[in-house]
Design a protein around this motif. Sequence first.
Motif, short mmCIF file in Angstrom:
data_model
loop_
_atom_site.label_atom_id
_atom_site.label_comp_id
_atom_site.label_asym_id
_atom_site.label_seq_id
_atom_site.Cartn_x
_atom_site.Cartn_y
_atom_site.Cartn_z
N UNK A 1 33.46 35.55 37.68
CA UNK A 1 33.23 34.75 38.87
C UNK A 1 32.84 33.32 38.54
N UNK A 2 32.01 33.14 37.52
CA UNK A 2 31.61 31.79 37.11
C UNK A 2 32.80 31.01 36.56
N UNK A 3 33.66 31.67 35.79
CA UNK A 3 34.85 30.98 35.28
C UNK A 3 35.81 30.60 36.39
N UNK A 4 35.96 31.48 37.40
CA UNK A 4 36.82 31.15 38.54
C UNK A 4 36.27 29.94 39.30
N UNK B 1 23.22 32.78 34.63
CA UNK B 1 22.95 32.83 36.06
C UNK B 1 22.16 31.62 36.52
N UNK B 2 21.17 31.21 35.74
CA UNK B 2 20.37 30.04 36.10
C UNK B 2 21.24 28.78 36.15
N UNK C 1 33.37 26.01 50.25
CA UNK C 1 34.68 26.50 49.87
C UNK C 1 34.62 27.81 49.10
N UNK C 2 35.79 28.32 48.77
CA UNK C 2 35.89 29.59 48.07
C UNK C 2 35.23 29.54 46.70
N UNK C 3 35.40 28.44 46.00
CA UNK C 3 34.85 28.33 44.64
C UNK C 3 33.34 28.43 44.64
N UNK C 4 32.71 27.86 45.66
CA UNK C 4 31.25 27.90 45.73
C UNK C 4 30.76 29.34 45.93
N UNK D 1 28.36 31.61 43.48
CA UNK D 1 27.15 32.30 43.91
C UNK D 1 27.19 33.78 43.55
N UNK D 2 28.33 34.42 43.84
CA UNK D 2 28.45 35.85 43.54
C UNK D 2 28.39 36.09 42.04
#
Length: 213
Positions: A17-20, A128-129, A152-155, A159-160
Amino acid sequence: MCRQLTGSAASCAGWVGIMVATATNDWVRTCDYTMTTCIRMDELGSRGLWAECVISPALFHCQALDHILSLPAYVQTSRALMIFACLLGLPAMLLVLTSMSCVRLPNDTSAVKLRRARVGGVLFILMAVCGIISTIWFPIGAHLNEGLMSFGFSLYAGWVGSGLCLMGGSMILCCHGTDLRIPSRENSFYYSRQGGTATPMDPPANHAKSARV
């Protein structure tokens, strides 16, 4: 073992999720009017870490944010934190996977596995931080500089992903905190009420190992 696998799976999904979120540019959408009006007037903007786009019915045009020195501080800081979080994912995942009980490395002990698991869990929490700081600071900075209409979707992906990394890292730290308290079979003894001696659970065929209590 179940908690360890669950924490590892959650952390891996959070890393994805962070990479996306880092690779895509739909972090915030800006508009001074309603969405329908902005789309019709070609004034609905989508902004991310790497590009600034204009959304309209006819086209989707993006302009790369390649002038690094002229970018706002919140964009540069968010870039650095998200890249750092993505890079931390690889060593964190390797440390957690090699600390599992089903993986055997040469000269590996339970104490070494415990240290690797703790370091991997701390790295996931650090990821995560970094993700939380970036995904909170970026929309605030965009709102101060220009009108912020929606996320937007990226944000949401950021978060997830950050939440999953935080949950997974915490689970990895918790489940490995009690691993060394479980005695291994070769060091376990059962005690006799009558004789007061300690005998191995699995005595060898030739000689029994005993200890006076």
